[in-house]
Design an enzyme around this catalytic site. Structure first.
Site, PDB file in Angstrom:
ATOM      1  N   MET A   1     105.206   7.329  60.305  1.00 45.93           N
ATOM      2  CA  MET A   1     106.445   7.497  59.539  1.00 45.93           C
ATOM      3  C   MET A   1     107.008   8.886  59.775  1.00 45.93           C
ATOM      4  O   MET A   1     106.268   9.861  59.874  1.00 45.93           O
ATOM      5  CB  MET A   1     106.187   7.280  58.054  1.00 45.93           C
ATOM      6  N   SER A   2     108.329   8.956  59.880  1.00 51.67           N
ATOM      7  CA  SER A   2     108.996  10.223  60.143  1.00 51.67           C
ATOM      8  C   SER A   2     110.449  10.113  59.698  1.00 51.67           C
ATOM      9  O   SER A   2     111.056   9.039  59.828  1.00 51.67           O
ATOM     10  CB  SER A   2     108.948  10.514  61.650  1.00 51.67           C
ATOM     11  N   SER A   3     110.995  11.208  59.190  1.00 55.92           N
ATOM     12  CA  SER A   3     112.421  11.206  58.819  1.00 55.92           C
ATOM     13  C   SER A   3     113.269  10.869  60.027  1.00 55.92           C
ATOM     14  O   SER A   3     114.324  10.249  59.911  1.00 55.92           O
ATOM     15  CB  SER A   3     112.816  12.578  58.292  1.00 55.92           C
TER      16      SER A   3
ATOM     17  N   GLY B   1     105.267   8.709  53.759  1.00 47.28           N
ATOM     18  CA  GLY B   1     104.390   9.786  54.228  1.00 47.28           C
ATOM     19  C   GLY B   1     104.491  10.981  53.287  1.00 47.28           C
ATOM     20  O   GLY B   1     103.476  11.532  52.834  1.00 47.28           O
ATOM     21  N   HIS B   2     105.732  11.378  52.958  1.00 49.91           N
ATOM     22  CA  HIS B   2     105.929  12.498  52.033  1.00 49.91           C
ATOM     23  C   HIS B   2     105.334  12.170  50.660  1.00 49.91           C
ATOM     24  O   HIS B   2     104.694  13.009  50.025  1.00 49.91           O
ATOM     25  CB  HIS B   2     107.427  12.772  51.841  1.00 49.91           C
TER      26      HIS B   2
ATOM     27  N   ALA C   1     114.911  13.541  53.562  1.00 47.49           N
ATOM     28  CA  ALA C   1     114.902  12.196  54.156  1.00 47.49           C
ATOM     29  C   ALA C   1     113.512  11.594  53.904  1.00 47.49           C
ATOM     30  O   ALA C   1     112.788  11.210  54.827  1.00 47.49           O
ATOM     31  CB  ALA C   1     115.251  12.225  55.642  1.00 47.49           C
TER      32      ALA C   1
ATOM     33  N   MET D   1     111.452  18.572  54.524  1.00 47.21           N
ATOM     34  CA  MET D   1     112.842  18.754  54.958  1.00 47.21           C
ATOM     35  C   MET D   1     113.689  17.557  54.505  1.00 47.21           C
ATOM     36  O   MET D   1     114.763  17.308  55.041  1.00 47.21           O
ATOM     37  CB  MET D   1     112.901  18.932  56.470  1.00 47.21           C
TER      38      MET D   1
ATOM     39  N   ILE E   1     100.536   8.619  57.532  1.00 49.77           N
ATOM     40  CA  ILE E   1     100.934   7.300  57.022  1.00 49.77           C
ATOM     41  C   ILE E   1     101.786   6.628  58.109  1.00 49.77           C
ATOM     42  O   ILE E   1     102.710   7.243  58.655  1.00 49.77           O
ATOM     43  CB  ILE E   1     101.736   7.420  55.707  1.00 49.77           C
TER      44      ILE E   1
HETATM   45  P1  AMP Z   1     108.999  17.050  57.137  1.00 52.58           P
HETATM   46  O1  AMP Z   1     109.953  16.665  56.042  1.00 52.58           O
HETATM   47  O2  AMP Z   1     109.092  16.192  58.331  1.00 52.58           O
HETATM   48  O3  AMP Z   1     109.034  18.529  57.431  1.00 52.58           O
HETATM   49  O4  AMP Z   1     107.554  16.766  56.556  1.00 52.58           O
HETATM   50  C1  AMP Z   1     107.125  17.345  55.351  1.00 52.58           C
HETATM   51  C2  AMP Z   1     105.640  17.139  55.237  1.00 52.58           C
HETATM   52  O5  AMP Z   1     105.344  15.747  55.238  1.00 52.58           O
HETATM   53  C3  AMP Z   1     104.884  17.744  56.425  1.00 52.58           C
HETATM   54  O6  AMP Z   1     103.696  18.349  55.943  1.00 52.58           O
HETATM   55  C4  AMP Z   1     104.607  16.547  57.275  1.00 52.58           C
HETATM   56  O7  AMP Z   1     103.458  16.691  58.096  1.00 52.58           O
HETATM   57  C5  AMP Z   1     104.389  15.468  56.234  1.00 52.58           C
HETATM   58  N1  AMP Z   1     104.595  14.153  56.817  1.00 52.58           N
HETATM   59  C6  AMP Z   1     105.675  13.719  57.504  1.00 52.58           C
HETATM   60  N2  AMP Z   1     105.476  12.462  57.947  1.00 52.58           N
HETATM   61  C7  AMP Z   1     104.234  12.097  57.549  1.00 52.58           C
HETATM   62  C8  AMP Z   1     103.436  10.931  57.700  1.00 52.58           C
HETATM   63  N3  AMP Z   1     103.869   9.872  58.382  1.00 52.58           N
HETATM   64  N4  AMP Z   1     102.201  10.907  57.157  1.00 52.58           N
HETATM   65  C9  AMP Z   1     101.729  11.987  56.476  1.00 52.58           C
HETATM   66  N5  AMP Z   1     102.430  13.116  56.291  1.00 52.58           N
HETATM   67  C10 AMP Z   1     103.664  13.181  56.819  1.00 52.58           C
END
Ligand code: AMP
Length: 289
Positions: free
Chosen positions: A184-186, A36-37, A32, A30, A176
């Protein structure tokens, strides 16, 4: 890197892959983007001839309209990050391109969809399943990569593959973390530096629970974990559970070797909803799922 915005552009750009023996690794996001991504992308690149990432903030998986509107978006920065990481294709469709006027299917994926996030965010996994199924149909990758940070989502998607006979391999990738331990998170972009410090306590509590898992009963482990989190100013815990990592059914006692236990939580810091998890049965914290 080619940036593709429509189904037609996607089809044209990928036609040569479809006609050949090349493999395609897909990382749905999604946006940002953070490390991790990129770890998912790196794995996709290692395991396939070509890589594609998507950036699409999926409206149907947000049960809270405010959460959807404040979700961080910056496509040009994301495109630069992906370009620097040598991604081959970026698919960045509009809502219309993904959903058109088609009716949105309804999914029955059992307990893994209903419990925890499913219970606290009604409709969330319906939206996740709808978008992932559509993206997979459009991109037709060989393998698709998901982070174990969204552990329940990973199980929901494995179930979706099983129920709908979807062809791509589903690959789970390790969480990550920041040096502080914060996953890590957006959404971390929405936290102040103090908020990030507060939030890093969540992974600390999970680590403590992992080290205590074999020494105390599960109810006691949960009570201790909840007590520790409630003692930290600035965190509002939504749930903390210890469950069987395959079924997500609560674990009553640790029976070494019979199943893997995982602790999952959701909590709010500075109005931002965060999730994290940790396997309790692997002492080094390896997820190995
Ligand atoms: P998102 O953009 O939050 O929907 O995440 C896209 C993908 O990246 C999803 O499969 C998440 O599980 C993965 N993801 C997000 N944060 C992390 C992280 N800290 N470590 C590993 N994968 C991540």
């Amino acid at each position: 890197m080619q940036i593709l915005k429509t189904r037609v552009e996607l089809e044209n750009a990928l036609a040569f892959i479809r006609k050949s023996n090349h493999t395609l690794g897909f990382v749905p996001t999604m946006g940002a983007l953070h490390k991790g991504h990129i770890s998912l992308l790196t794995k996709a690149q290692k395991e396939n001839s070509y890589s594609i990432a998507s950036v699409f903030v999926n409206p149907t998986q947000f049960n809270d309209p405010q959460d959807y509107s404040k979700y961080p978006r910056n496509l040009s920065v994301d495109a630069r990050i992906l370009e620097d990481a040598k991604c081959d294709f970026l698919f960045a469709p509009s809502n219309n391109e993904v959903y058109r006027d088609d009716a949105i299917e309804s999914f029955e994926l059992g307990t893994v969809m209903q419990t925890l996030e499913g219970a606290f965010r009604p409709g969330h996994f319906q939206g996740v399943a709808a978008v992932v199924k559509r993206l997979l149909e459009m991109v037709q990758p060989t393998k698709v990569y998901f982070g174990l940070k969204d552990y329940q989502q990973f199980l929901v998607i494995k179930k979706l593959k099983e129920e709908y006979n979807l062809s791509p391999d589903i690959v789970g990738c390790e969480i990550i973390r920041e040096e502080s331990g914060l996953a890590m998170s957006s959404r971390n972009q929405l936290l102040s530096s103090e908020g990030k410090e507060i939030a890093s306590n969540l992974s600390r509590v999970l680590r403590e629970m992992r080290s205590r898992y074999r020494s105390v009963s599960t109810p006691q482990l949960l009570a201790e974990g909840k007590k520790r989190i409630s003692a930290i100013a600035g965190i509002r815990l939504e749930y903390l559970e210890v469950v069987d990592a395959k079924t997500l059914i609560p674990v009553s006692q640790p029976f070494a070797g019979e199943f893997d236990a995982i602790a999952l939580l959701a909590a709010h810091v500075e109005g931002v909803r965060l999730i994290d998890n940790m396997f309790l049965t692997f002492p080094q914290g390896s997820t190995n799922a």
